[in-house]
Structures are given as C-alpha cells and as structure tokens.
Scaffold this active site. Structure first.
Site, PDB file in Angstrom:
ATOM      1  N   HIS A 171       0.733  -1.171  -0.252  1.00 50.30           N
ATOM      2  CA  HIS A 171       0.013  -0.228   0.323  1.00 50.30           C
ATOM      3  C   HIS A 171       0.499   1.548  -0.040  1.00 50.30           C
ATOM      4  CE1 HIS A 171      -4.198  -2.088   2.133  1.00 50.30           C
ATOM      5  NE2 HIS A 171      -3.400  -3.027   0.777  1.00 50.30           N
ATOM      6  N   TYR A 230      -9.267   5.245   8.088  1.00 51.88           N
ATOM      7  CA  TYR A 230      -9.274   5.885   9.618  1.00 51.88           C
ATOM      8  C   TYR A 230     -10.565   6.098   9.363  1.00 51.88           C
ATOM      9  CZ  TYR A 230      -5.031   2.852  10.628  1.00 51.88           C
ATOM     10  OH  TYR A 230      -3.991   1.889  10.685  1.00 51.88           O
ATOM     11  N   PRO A 272      -3.710  -0.065  18.855  1.00 46.60           N
ATOM     12  CA  PRO A 272      -3.508  -0.628  17.919  1.00 46.60           C
ATOM     13  C   PRO A 272      -3.892   0.805  17.018  1.00 46.60           C
ATOM     14  CG  PRO A 272      -5.534  -0.904  18.139  1.00 46.60           C
ATOM     15  CD  PRO A 272      -4.561  -0.642  19.653  1.00 46.60           C
ATOM     16  N   LYS A 281       1.822  -0.105  15.060  1.00 45.10           N
ATOM     17  CA  LYS A 281       2.751  -0.526  15.259  1.00 45.10           C
ATOM     18  C   LYS A 281       3.422  -1.895  16.537  1.00 45.10           C
ATOM     19  CE  LYS A 281       4.002   3.451  13.003  1.00 45.10           C
ATOM     20  NZ  LYS A 281       4.621   2.755  12.215  1.00 45.10           N
ATOM     21  N   TYR A 304       3.875   6.579   9.776  1.00 39.07           N
ATOM     22  CA  TYR A 304       3.376   5.632   9.543  1.00 39.07           C
ATOM     23  C   TYR A 304       3.991   4.158   8.411  1.00 39.07           C
ATOM     24  CZ  TYR A 304      -1.110   2.710   9.078  1.00 39.07           C
ATOM     25  OH  TYR A 304      -1.857   1.738   8.716  1.00 39.07           O
TER      26      TYR A 304
HETATM   27  C1  FAD Z   1      -6.293  -9.162  19.906  1.00 37.17           C
HETATM   28  C2  FAD Z   1      -4.781  -7.617  19.944  1.00 37.17           C
HETATM   29  C3  FAD Z   1      -5.026  -7.616  18.354  1.00 37.17           C
HETATM   30  C4  FAD Z   1      -4.442  -6.673  17.867  1.00 37.17           C
HETATM   31  N1  FAD Z   1      -4.506  -6.368  16.574  1.00 37.17           N
HETATM   32  C5  FAD Z   1      -3.149  -5.462  16.167  1.00 37.17           C
HETATM   33  C6  FAD Z   1      -3.591  -5.037  15.252  1.00 37.17           C
HETATM   34  O1  FAD Z   1      -4.241  -4.937  14.754  1.00 37.17           O
HETATM   35  N2  FAD Z   1      -1.579  -3.620  14.906  1.00 37.17           N
HETATM   36  C7  FAD Z   1      -0.889  -3.970  16.097  1.00 37.17           C
HETATM   37  O2  FAD Z   1       0.155  -3.164  14.698  1.00 37.17           O
HETATM   38  N3  FAD Z   1      -0.795  -4.655  16.460  1.00 37.17           N
HETATM   39  C8  FAD Z   1      -1.726  -5.283  17.149  1.00 37.17           C
HETATM   40  N4  FAD Z   1      -1.860  -6.215  17.990  1.00 37.17           N
HETATM   41  C9  FAD Z   1      -0.584  -5.852  19.168  1.00 37.17           C
HETATM   42  C10 FAD Z   1       0.855  -6.973  18.341  1.00 37.17           C
HETATM   43  O3  FAD Z   1      -0.067  -7.872  17.671  1.00 37.17           O
HETATM   44  C11 FAD Z   1       1.973  -7.234  19.479  1.00 37.17           C
HETATM   45  O4  FAD Z   1       2.242  -6.116  19.350  1.00 37.17           O
HETATM   46  C12 FAD Z   1       2.683  -8.384  18.420  1.00 37.17           C
HETATM   47  O5  FAD Z   1       2.347  -9.694  18.960  1.00 37.17           O
HETATM   48  C13 FAD Z   1       3.805  -8.499  19.751  1.00 37.17           C
HETATM   49  O6  FAD Z   1       4.250  -9.557  19.089  1.00 37.17           O
HETATM   50  P1  FAD Z   1       5.419 -10.653  21.028  1.00 37.17           P
HETATM   51  O7  FAD Z   1       5.963 -12.024  19.884  1.00 37.17           O
HETATM   52  O8  FAD Z   1       6.005  -9.657  21.592  1.00 37.17           O
HETATM   53  O9  FAD Z   1       4.124 -10.952  21.611  1.00 37.17           O
HETATM   54  P2  FAD Z   1       3.173 -12.233  21.474  1.00 37.17           P
HETATM   55  O10 FAD Z   1       2.999 -12.067  20.258  1.00 37.17           O
HETATM   56  O11 FAD Z   1       2.415 -11.979  22.460  1.00 37.17           O
HETATM   57  O12 FAD Z   1       3.984 -13.493  21.644  1.00 37.17           O
HETATM   58  C14 FAD Z   1       4.566 -13.873  22.688  1.00 37.17           C
HETATM   59  C15 FAD Z   1       4.161 -15.277  23.014  1.00 37.17           C
HETATM   60  O13 FAD Z   1       4.996 -15.860  24.125  1.00 37.17           O
HETATM   61  C16 FAD Z   1       4.019 -16.433  24.365  1.00 37.17           C
HETATM   62  N5  FAD Z   1       4.206 -17.136  26.134  1.00 37.17           N
HETATM   63  C17 FAD Z   1       2.933 -15.493  27.000  1.00 37.17           C
HETATM   64  N6  FAD Z   1       3.950 -16.610  28.271  1.00 37.17           N
HETATM   65  C18 FAD Z   1       4.688 -17.092  28.595  1.00 37.17           C
HETATM   66  C19 FAD Z   1       4.680 -18.050  28.862  1.00 37.17           C
HETATM   67  N7  FAD Z   1       4.635 -18.211  30.323  1.00 37.17           N
HETATM   68  N8  FAD Z   1       5.613 -19.485  28.473  1.00 37.17           N
HETATM   69  C20 FAD Z   1       5.969 -19.172  27.244  1.00 37.17           C
HETATM   70  N9  FAD Z   1       5.123 -17.922  26.979  1.00 37.17           N
HETATM   71  C21 FAD Z   1       4.388 -17.779  26.972  1.00 37.17           C
HETATM   72  C22 FAD Z   1       2.627 -16.262  23.810  1.00 37.17           C
HETATM   73  O14 FAD Z   1       2.027 -17.741  23.351  1.00 37.17           O
HETATM   74  C23 FAD Z   1       2.971 -15.180  22.581  1.00 37.17           C
HETATM   75  O15 FAD Z   1       2.969 -16.952  21.824  1.00 37.17           O
HETATM   76  C24 FAD Z   1      -3.003  -6.697  18.492  1.00 37.17           C
HETATM   77  C25 FAD Z   1      -2.588  -7.905  19.788  1.00 37.17           C
HETATM   78  C26 FAD Z   1      -3.501  -8.626  20.095  1.00 37.17           C
HETATM   79  C27 FAD Z   1      -3.412  -9.404  21.639  1.00 37.17           C
END
Ligand code: FAD
Length: 390
Positions: A73, A201, A293, A297, A384
């Site tokens: 995009h 948006y 969200p 980011k 963005y």
């Molecule tokens: C419902 C939802 C919708 C979202 N929508 C958007 C969006 O539209 N746009 C956007 O930019 N961001 C969005 N986000 C945010 C984005 O998805 C996160 O910022 C991103 O996933 C961060 O990645 P991460 O690897 O730091 O954490 P996570 O993706 O949360 O990964 C953490 C991992 O650790 C695992 N874990 C947790 N606890 C334990 C434990 N005790 N032992 C072992 N493993 C564990 C989890 O199962 C998971 O697989 C959304 C988040 C959620 C919850």
C-alpha cells in the site's frame, strides 16, 4: 539438562524473529512457547508491516511468501466531517507499507526455523527464569509432564504483555509508565472483499471506525466501543449498520458485507517498562511495551527491538564487546517512546472523547490541518511507514 547460547521465552514475532536473526549469525537459541504450534499460527492479530519490517524479514530469508501474497500500500485514507483525504506515502516518503497478517509472518518464521532444525518447544508449561543476575541464567519448564532445565548465556523475554519474564524482575528494579484509554475496539474479520484498496481511518461523531484487510477476500473492520463492551449486544446486523454509518464516504463508496468469521473486543493501553533489561535477561516486544493499535505499531516495534538485540548479541559473540548489550535498553527506548507518541497521537485524534465538545472541535481542526498541510501529512506518513531502524 539442555544448553544454548540464548534462551528465548515466547514464539510471537519478537521471539521468532530473534531466533531467526541469531541463527543467521551462527548463534544458537531455544524458543519456549506455552501454546501449540497451531494456536500460534492461527492467532489473528496485527497486519500492517512497516517498510523496515518488510526489508528485515526479506533479508532474513522469510520474505518470499510475504512478497508474493502481501498487499503493498502506498497510502491510507482519512475520513472526517464528510470529507475523504488520502495520505500519499509514496509522494511524502517514497516508501510503502505491506498488509500481511501477523499469523502469516508467524507461519513463515516457524517453517524457516523448523526447516533449519531450530529448536522451538511448543506447549512448554510453567516456564520460570532463574539466576538472571549471574553469567549462567537458567530456564526451567515442564514439557509432556517432565521437568526440564536450559542453561544459557542470555535470556530473551519475548513472552508478551501477560508473560512471566517481566514479573520475574524485582519490582524495585523497574519503572512502569501506563495510560489506559476509556475505549476499546470491536473488531471483526469478514468474508468479504475489501471495499477499498487502502486502509480507511474514519473519525465520526458516533466514534472511530477502521476499514482494513487481510487478503483480497478478507476484510478486517473495527469500531470504537466501550472497553468492557458486551459482544452479545452486537449481533451482526448492528455491527454492519454501525460500520455503514461511520465509514460513509463519497457517492461511489460501498461497504462490502460478508459472513463474520471472528468477533472480539480489545482494550487499549499505552505501557512502557524501563529499563528493558535485568541482569542477563533482555525484554523485547509486548513484554516491555504496549501501544494502542491505531498506529499499527505493536508487531513492528517488537521486530525493531529484536533487531537491536540480535546485533548486540552478535557483537558479544564475535568480539566479546558488551557495549551494545549495555546500551540495548536505551537504544530501544528511544524508538519506543517516539512510537508511543505517534500511537497516542493517532488514537487521540481519531477517537470520540465523551463529554467535552471542545475536544470534538479540536480534533476536527487537527484532521483538517493534517489534510491541508504537507508538513503535517508528511509527519504522519513518515511515522506510519516506520521511522528509520538505525
Ligand atoms: C487481540 C490483539 C489484536 C492486535 N491487533 C493489532 C493490530 O491490529 N495492529 C498492531 O500493530 N498490533 C496489534 N496487536 C499487537 C501485536 O499483535 C503485538 O504487539 C505483537 O504480537 C507483539 O509481539 P510479541 O512477540 O512481543 O508478543 P506476542 O505476540 O504476544 O508473543 C508472545 C508469545 O509468548 C507466549 N507466551 C506468553 N506467556 C508465556 C509463558 N509463560 N511461557 C511461554 N510462552 C509464553 C505467547 O503465547 C506468545 O506466543 C494486537 C494484539 C492483540 C492481543
């Protein structure tokens, strides 16, 4: 007892990208994840990849399907007060974003790690991190009913906001910054072709709405709602009615409807923990910070953190240098706070705030300013598509 150089807790974007980057530099890691592989690969979350995230994934050897299936995009649309205004990323920054679901990124990463004999332990229960203040931190966990222990040089806490790594740090060693918002997003995934090629948006008197997409067949749509909204009060007809009202556009605009495949309410918060390190454990991604969200980011920030961490670990293993590791938290936080500012700004500008009509008029003026000033449009666009990674 297992031994690895970097023990990674969490197989989300942060943990898997870190493991992939380390492997490319010949650094061994083990990823511990408490969910199943299938759960991780089907969890629908973010979907907008910044320019730098796309480049990094491609350079790491996991970009082939993303390049083929991702939707590139060159702009987004702002709708407000009956007007539509396009923010032209290509003209303003020369860059683009790519719409490619987070779960697709996860699938590609897991496949790449597994194909390279990378170690990912799914369904690792009761994960605990120990001896973080020594040179030999440990991770203990249960798998298939048996207790295991991993000895490592470093631990990467990539286990998201509700994980165990951050709470394992003594609270006196951390400073928390938090802002909760009085609204959430009711999100749906609909089996309907996107109604526009780009994200829309919309700021509306009834509340914010977002038109996004996951593929040429699947639309992702959001409505501002109460953070405690009861989904039972939102039958499909009400959701569509509200989306039609809030996203109303010009004469040619038509919102495509389809079967609703998934519905959910997400609360919104801004959160940062400082520092992002304790002893030999480094926090990355949602374990260290959360953004609302609106700026798309969360995933991108997680990737930016682990890029810094992977480079610092490479410095350590290749030359024994510790300065990059010591600077990890400060280097990441400089980006984190700029991204927090942008996410807060987009959220404040686009959501309806109850109570004070002043805010409504101020927000309309802000949107009008963004739409009429090249400098303001450019500021939105450069944030963005993603601030430079270096
Ligand atoms: C419902 C939802 C919708 C979202 N929508 C958007 C969006 O539209 N746009 C956007 O930019 N961001 C969005 N986000 C945010 C984005 O998805 C996160 O910022 C991103 O996933 C961060 O990645 P991460 O690897 O730091 O954490 P996570 O993706 O949360 O990964 C953490 C991992 O650790 C695992 N874990 C947790 N606890 C334990 C434990 N005790 N032992 C072992 N493993 C564990 C989890 O199962 C998971 O697989 C959304 C988040 C959620 C919850």
């Amino acid at each position: 007892m297992l031994r690895t150089q970097v023990g990674i807790v969490g197989a989300g974007p942060a943990g898997l990208v870190l493991s992939q980057l380390l492997a490319l530099d010949g650094i061994d890691s083990v990823v511990l994840e408490n969910k199943t592989r299938q759960y991780c690969e089907e969890r629908i979350r973010a979907g907008v990849l910044e320019w730098g995230t796309v480049e990094l994934l491609a350079q790491s050897g996991v970009g082939e399907r993303m390049r083929r299936e991702g939707l590139v995009h060159y702009g987004i649309e702002l709708r407000f007060a009956g007007r539509a205004h396009r923010i032209d990323f290509k003209d303003l920054t020369g860059r683009s974003i790519t719409v490619y679901g987070q779960h697709e990124v996860i699938k590609d990463l897991i496949q790449a790690r597994v194909a390279a004999d990378g170690r990912i332990v799914f369904e690792a229960n009761d994960v605990r991190v120990e001896d973080l203040n020594t040179n030999k931190p440990k991770i203990q966990y249960f798998h298939a009913g048996e207790s295991h222990e991993i000895h490592c040089d470093f631990v990467a806490g990539c286990d998201g906001f509700h994980g165990i790594c951050r709470p394992s740090i003594p609270s006196a060693a951390l400073k928390l910054y938090e802002r909760l918002y009085p609204f959430g997003w009711l999100g749906i995934l609909a089996e309907a072709p996107p109604s526009s090629e780009e994200l829309i948006y919309a700021y509306h008197e009834r509340g914010f709405a977002l038109h996004s997409m996951r593929s040429p067949q699947i639309t992702r749509l959001y409505l501002q709602c109460d953070p405690e909204e009861d989904l039972a009060a939102w039958p499909d007809e009400r959701i569509w009615r509200e989306l039609h009202l809030r996203l109303a556009g010009g004469r040619d605009w038509k919102l495509n409807e389809g079967a609703i495949l998934q519905k959910g309410v997400t609360g919104m918060r801004s959160f940062v923990v400082e520092p992002m390190q304790y002893g030999r454990m480094y926090l990355a991604g949602d374990a260290a910070h959360i953004v609302p969200p609106t700026g798309a980011k969360g995933l991108n920030l997680a990737v930016a953190d682990v890029r810094v961490l992977a480079r610092a670990l490479k410095d350590f293993y290749s030359s024994g240098r510790t300065d990059s590791l010591e600077a990890y938290s400060q280097t990441c936080l400089s980006r984190v706070w700029k991204v927090q500012r942008f996410s807060w700004w987009m959220t404040s500008m686009l959501h309806r705030h109850e109570g004070n009509p002043f805010d409504h008029r101020r927000q309309l003026a802000e949107l009008d300013y963004v739409a009429s000033s090249r400098a303001a449009s450019q500021s939105l666009a450069e944030n963005y598509v993603g601030l430079p990674m270096d």
